[in-house]
Motif scaffolding. Structure first.
Motif, PDB file in Angstrom:
ATOM      1  N   UNK A  44       0.834  -1.184   0.000  1.00 50.85           N
ATOM      2  CA  UNK A  44       0.000   0.000   0.000  1.00 50.85           C
ATOM      3  C   UNK A  44       0.876   1.243   0.000  1.00 50.85           C
ATOM      4  N   UNK A  45       0.320   2.361  -0.429  1.00 49.33           N
ATOM      5  CA  UNK A  45       1.008   3.633  -0.361  1.00 49.33           C
ATOM      6  C   UNK A  45       0.721   4.272   0.992  1.00 49.33           C
ATOM      7  N   UNK A  46       1.774   4.774   1.631  1.00 49.88           N
ATOM      8  CA  UNK A  46       1.606   5.385   2.946  1.00 49.88           C
ATOM      9  C   UNK A  46       2.511   6.612   3.032  1.00 49.88           C
ATOM     10  N   UNK A  47       2.313   7.404   4.078  1.00 55.14           N
ATOM     11  CA  UNK A  47       3.229   8.478   4.418  1.00 55.14           C
ATOM     12  C   UNK A  47       3.318   8.568   5.935  1.00 55.14           C
ATOM     13  N   UNK A  48       4.039   9.543   6.449  1.00 53.71           N
ATOM     14  CA  UNK A  48       4.264   9.597   7.894  1.00 53.71           C
ATOM     15  C   UNK A  48       2.987   9.906   8.675  1.00 53.71           C
ATOM     16  N   UNK A  49       1.946  10.378   7.989  1.00 56.83           N
ATOM     17  CA  UNK A  49       0.686  10.677   8.658  1.00 56.83           C
ATOM     18  C   UNK A  49      -0.242   9.470   8.718  1.00 56.83           C
ATOM     19  N   UNK A  50       0.114   8.406   8.006  1.00 57.59           N
ATOM     20  CA  UNK A  50      -0.748   7.219   7.954  1.00 57.59           C
ATOM     21  C   UNK A  50      -0.810   6.538   9.322  1.00 57.59           C
ATOM     22  N   UNK A  51      -2.013   6.194   9.753  1.00 56.53           N
ATOM     23  CA  UNK A  51      -2.138   5.400  10.975  1.00 56.53           C
ATOM     24  C   UNK A  51      -2.021   3.924  10.603  1.00 56.53           C
ATOM     25  N   UNK A  52      -1.114   3.239  11.282  1.00 59.55           N
ATOM     26  CA  UNK A  52      -0.884   1.835  10.971  1.00 59.55           C
ATOM     27  C   UNK A  52      -1.197   0.974  12.175  1.00 59.55           C
ATOM     28  N   UNK A  53      -1.952  -0.074  11.955  1.00 57.90           N
ATOM     29  CA  UNK A  53      -2.171  -1.074  12.994  1.00 57.90           C
ATOM     30  C   UNK A  53      -1.503  -2.362  12.542  1.00 57.90           C
ATOM     31  N   UNK A  54      -0.576  -2.846  13.348  1.00 51.75           N
ATOM     32  CA  UNK A  54       0.106  -4.104  13.056  1.00 51.75           C
ATOM     33  C   UNK A  54      -0.589  -5.224  13.806  1.00 51.75           C
ATOM     34  N   UNK A  55      -1.094  -6.207  13.076  1.00 50.13           N
ATOM     35  CA  UNK A  55      -1.773  -7.355  13.673  1.00 50.13           C
ATOM     36  C   UNK A  55      -0.806  -8.541  13.665  1.00 50.13           C
ATOM     37  N   UNK A  56      -0.532  -9.077  14.833  1.00 46.40           N
ATOM     38  CA  UNK A  56       0.434 -10.164  14.953  1.00 46.40           C
ATOM     39  C   UNK A  56      -0.203 -11.380  15.603  1.00 46.40           C
ATOM     40  N   UNK A  57       0.020 -12.537  14.983  1.00 45.23           N
ATOM     41  CA  UNK A  57      -0.447 -13.789  15.552  1.00 45.23           C
ATOM     42  C   UNK A  57       0.381 -14.140  16.777  1.00 45.23           C
ATOM     43  N   UNK A  58      -0.103 -15.074  17.575  1.00 46.51           N
ATOM     44  CA  UNK A  58       0.669 -15.543  18.718  1.00 46.51           C
ATOM     45  C   UNK A  58       2.028 -16.046  18.256  1.00 46.51           C
ATOM     46  N   UNK A  59       3.087 -15.600  18.919  1.00 43.85           N
ATOM     47  CA  UNK A  59       4.478 -15.929  18.555  1.00 43.85           C
ATOM     48  C   UNK A  59       4.815 -15.478  17.138  1.00 43.85           C
ATOM     49  N   UNK A  60       4.113 -14.462  16.676  1.00 41.26           N
ATOM     50  CA  UNK A  60       4.260 -14.018  15.296  1.00 41.26           C
ATOM     51  C   UNK A  60       4.945 -12.686  15.184  1.00 41.26           C
ATOM     52  N   UNK A  61       4.781 -12.083  14.001  1.00 37.92           N
ATOM     53  CA  UNK A  61       5.425 -10.812  13.753  1.00 37.92           C
ATOM     54  C   UNK A  61       5.025 -10.218  12.425  1.00 37.92           C
ATOM     55  N   UNK A  62       5.610  -9.074  12.131  1.00 39.15           N
ATOM     56  CA  UNK A  62       5.401  -8.377  10.867  1.00 39.15           C
ATOM     57  C   UNK A  62       6.740  -7.791  10.436  1.00 39.15           C
ATOM     58  N   UNK A  63       7.058  -7.957   9.168  1.00 35.45           N
ATOM     59  CA  UNK A  63       8.257  -7.339   8.581  1.00 35.45           C
ATOM     60  C   UNK A  63       7.796  -6.424   7.454  1.00 35.45           C
ATOM     61  N   UNK A  64       8.388  -5.228   7.379  1.00 32.19           N
ATOM     62  CA  UNK A  64       7.949  -4.241   6.400  1.00 32.19           C
ATOM     63  C   UNK A  64       9.160  -3.597   5.744  1.00 32.19           C
ATOM     64  N   UNK A  65       9.045  -3.392   4.443  1.00 35.95           N
ATOM     65  CA  UNK A  65      10.024  -2.614   3.685  1.00 35.95           C
ATOM     66  C   UNK A  65       9.324  -1.366   3.145  1.00 35.95           C
ATOM     67  N   UNK A  66       9.875  -0.196   3.447  1.00 40.64           N
ATOM     68  CA  UNK A  66       9.330   1.074   2.978  1.00 40.64           C
ATOM     69  C   UNK A  66      10.211   1.614   1.854  1.00 40.64           C
ATOM     70  N   UNK A  67       9.687   1.652   0.648  1.00 39.94           N
ATOM     71  CA  UNK A  67      10.437   2.124  -0.519  1.00 39.94           C
ATOM     72  C   UNK A  67       9.898   3.488  -0.920  1.00 39.94           C
ATOM     73  N   UNK A  68      10.714   4.546  -0.913  1.00 29.95           N
ATOM     74  CA  UNK A  68      10.195   5.865  -1.277  1.00 29.95           C
ATOM     75  C   UNK A  68       9.814   5.928  -2.752  1.00 29.95           C
ATOM     76  N   UNK A  69       8.671   6.540  -3.026  1.00 32.46           N
ATOM     77  CA  UNK A  69       8.255   6.737  -4.410  1.00 32.46           C
ATOM     78  C   UNK A  69       9.084   7.863  -5.006  1.00 32.46           C
ATOM     79  N   UNK A  70       9.418   7.728  -6.268  1.00 30.71           N
ATOM     80  CA  UNK A  70      10.236   8.747  -6.926  1.00 30.71           C
ATOM     81  C   UNK A  70       9.424  10.016  -7.119  1.00 30.71           C
TER      82      UNK A  70
END
Length: 600
Positions: free
Chosen positions: A574-600
């Motif tokens: 998805x497209x986001x910026x610093x104002x975006x509210x993000x909720x990270x949902x993690x399963x038990x013993x789980x996690x989330x990995x994210x890569x943020x690539x700036x748009x040109x």
């Protein structure tokens, strides 16, 4: 001697150190206390050393403030968790001279940083008979009532939260302490190069005393390692402020560091020529920089008959493998070099202790890029000296190191950055719990890099695949072992493993967005213009709102998110910026990995 108090404040005035010299404050009659933002963190805590022979310092003392200074500079490490580091502190030097033996004196050097406080003992060139013998250290950290500590023993143990009053003996450092008023400190040491390792022992009354792993002898002049207290108003500060440990070490001693290359590593598990080439091909495909031949390539690592100057695969390892085609290590190294991949060799400390002068030039001539010393001894002054000498000697031959098993960092990588990383951590060799992993950012990683040995496919893992992906961001290690118990042939092109292809191992900035010790951790790190985020939870599934204010203002990013789903890892963009509210949902013993690539 009447009581006297000397004060020192950090440059921003937040931290205050008081040094007291009194008639009955311990063997030396010297103590200190620490306040932060008006709150007492360390109550009046005795200082001192127990020394043998005619060099003993027992007082009474003549006391003189011989130095105060302010220091503020920026320096740039060749790699790290941030590309620029500020070294800013106020310093106080107090001279203590025995009235009965004026040639016996010691300087107490205190530094107050915004990140914490540090101090050590310094002896002049003309001290006693020119030699120093230290039997015990009396350095004490006295805590207020109600503090809890995260006790751990043996560098690869589990963490147990308990009252400071109930801590056992010889606890490992760093030792993280949590206050009832939401303050946190981490006790550790910096600049350990010629001294016995410090461990920590509770006295049962709220005080923790430094415990030396053996006596210390030295020629004058001499300085002890720094005793450091990292201070934070939230758990994440302990990781964000770990620059304190690096700043307590000498600047880089190497004129040329261009040959020191951090990178991602895959371990070659078959100890064969074909297996090595498969790992090289896989490393190229996955944007890794190294392969490593682990224990057994020169015989059984615990057998003193094994000779690390030539290849002789451990017969017991061969028996456990089908169709072993032998190992031509030089052929694999040549193949790897042609493909831009470096080869690292595991060498047990037994071989290094016997054959060091022979091994290093030999490995250099083979084209090896570095070594992974195993089961090094770390307790006494002798073994500290040996390990320091090993790192220095490897630098002469332009070899990088990943010291495995017991060693924990004290910032020496600033002085010799060829020491890329070390273990000293309960990682995936033990398949730790998710709670343990959520403890590490606030207990182990404040000391520096830790080789956690991430893996993906092994059924023994107690965490999800997304959790392991996130650990590549959370677990800082300039040599980052991935697929630790895995083999290249297990890879089936799973799209989520693209995260490993892109994630760096060193960073320009590091921020802990959220975290509670043992519960969850959210760490964001920047490399160039891209940001990467790792979030993990313990055995409790949870949703966390994360602010993205670390992103550049006015810029849009493409966020590629890898999270746990019902049928495996789910990838979302998805497209986001610093104002975006993000909720990270993690399963038990789980996690989330994210890569943020700036748009040109």
């Amino acid at each position: 001697m009447s009581e006297r108090e000397i004060g020192l404040a950090s440059p921003d005035g937040t931290l205050e150190v008081s040094v007291r010299i009194a008639r009955k404050t311990g063997l030396w009659g010297i103590s200190y206390g620490v306040r932060y933002a008006g709150r007492t963190l360390l109550q009046d805590s005795p200082l001192g050393l127990v020394m043998d022979g005619d060099t003993a310092l027992e007082g009474p003392f003549e006391v003189e403030v011989v130095g105060r200074c302010e220091h503020d500079e920026w320096w740039e490490p060749p790699y790290g968790e941030r590309s620029r580091i500020r070294d800013r502190y106020s310093e106080l030097v107090v001279l203590l001279r025995e009235r009965s033996h004026r040639h016996r004196s010691v300087r107490l050097i205190f530094r107050a940083y915004e990140e914490g406080v540090a101090f050590h003992y310094a002896f002049p060139e003309r001290f006693g008979n020119g030699r120093l013998a230290i039997r015990e250290e009396l350095t004490t950290f006295r805590f207020p009532i109600g503090c809890m500590a995260y006790e751990e023993h043996g560098t690869e143990g589990e963490y147990v939260k308990k009252s400071v009053h109930e801590l056992g003996v010889r606890c490992e450092r760093p030792l993280t302490v949590e206050y009832p008023n939401d303050m946190y400190v981490c006790l550790t040491e910096g600049g350990l190069t010629d001294f016995a390792r410090m461990l920590l022992t509770s006295t049962g009354d709220g005080a923790i005393v430094a415990h030396l792993d053996g006596p210390v002898e030295a020629e004058m002049p001499f300085r002890t390692p720094w005793r450091a207290v990292i201070i934070g108003e939230r758990p994440g500060h302990l990781l964000e402020r770990n620059i304190l440990v690096l700043n307590l070490n000498e600047p880089c001693a190497l004129a040329d560091v261009s040959w020191i290359k951090p990178g991602k590593v895959i371990r070659e598990m078959t100890l064969s020529t074909a297996g090595g080439k498969r790992c090289v091909d896989f490393a190229v495909r996955m944007n890794f920089q190294y392969i490593e031949y682990d224990a057994g390539w020169y015989g059984h690592e615990y057998d003193d008959v094994s000779d690390a100057t030539f290849v002789s695969v451990d017969p017991d390892r061969i028996k456990r493998l089908d169709n072993h085609d032998g190992l031509d290590l030089r052929e694999v190294i040549d193949y790897a070099n042609r493909h831009g991949i470096g080869v690292l060799l595991y060498v047990n400390r037994r071989a290094l202790e016997r054959q060091l002068e022979e091994l290093l030039p030999l490995y250099k001539s083979w084209g090896v890029k570095g070594i992974k010393p195993g089961f090094v001894q770390v307790d006494s002054q002798h073994w500290t000296r040996w390990l320091t000498g090993l790192v220095e000697k490897c630098a002469e031959y332009r070899l990088v190191l990943d010291i495995h098993d017991e060693h924990r960092p004290t910032g020496f990588s600033r002085t010799y950055p060829n020491l890329l990383t070390q273990e000293g951590i309960r990682g995936n060799e033990h398949f730790p719990t998710a709670r343990h992993n959520a403890t590490l950012p606030f207990t182990r990683y404040p000391a520096g890099a830790g080789d956690y040995t991430i893996c993906i496919y092994d059924d023994r893992l107690k965490t999800t695949r997304a959790h392991q992906l996130a650990m590549a961001v959370i677990a800082y290690s300039p040599l980052q072992f991935l697929f630790w118990y895995d083999r290249p042939e297990q890879y089936r092109g799973e799209p989520e493993l693209d995260f490993f292809r892109h994630v760096p191992v060193t960073w320009d900035d590091t921020i802990v967005s959220a975290g509670e010790i043992g519960e969850y951790a959210v760490v964001a790190r920047r490399s160039g213009q891209e940001w990467f985020l790792g979030a993990i939870t313990n055995e409790q599934a949870r949703s966390i709102g994360v602010e993205l204010n670390f992103l550049d203002p006015g810029r849009t990013y493409r966020a590629i998110r890898y999270a746990d789903g019902e049928d495996g890892t789910v990838i979302m963009e998805q497209e986001i910026n610093r104002e975006t509210y993000w909720a990270l949902h993690m399963a038990a013993s789980g996690g989330v990995a994210v890569r943020f690539v700036p748009e040109s």
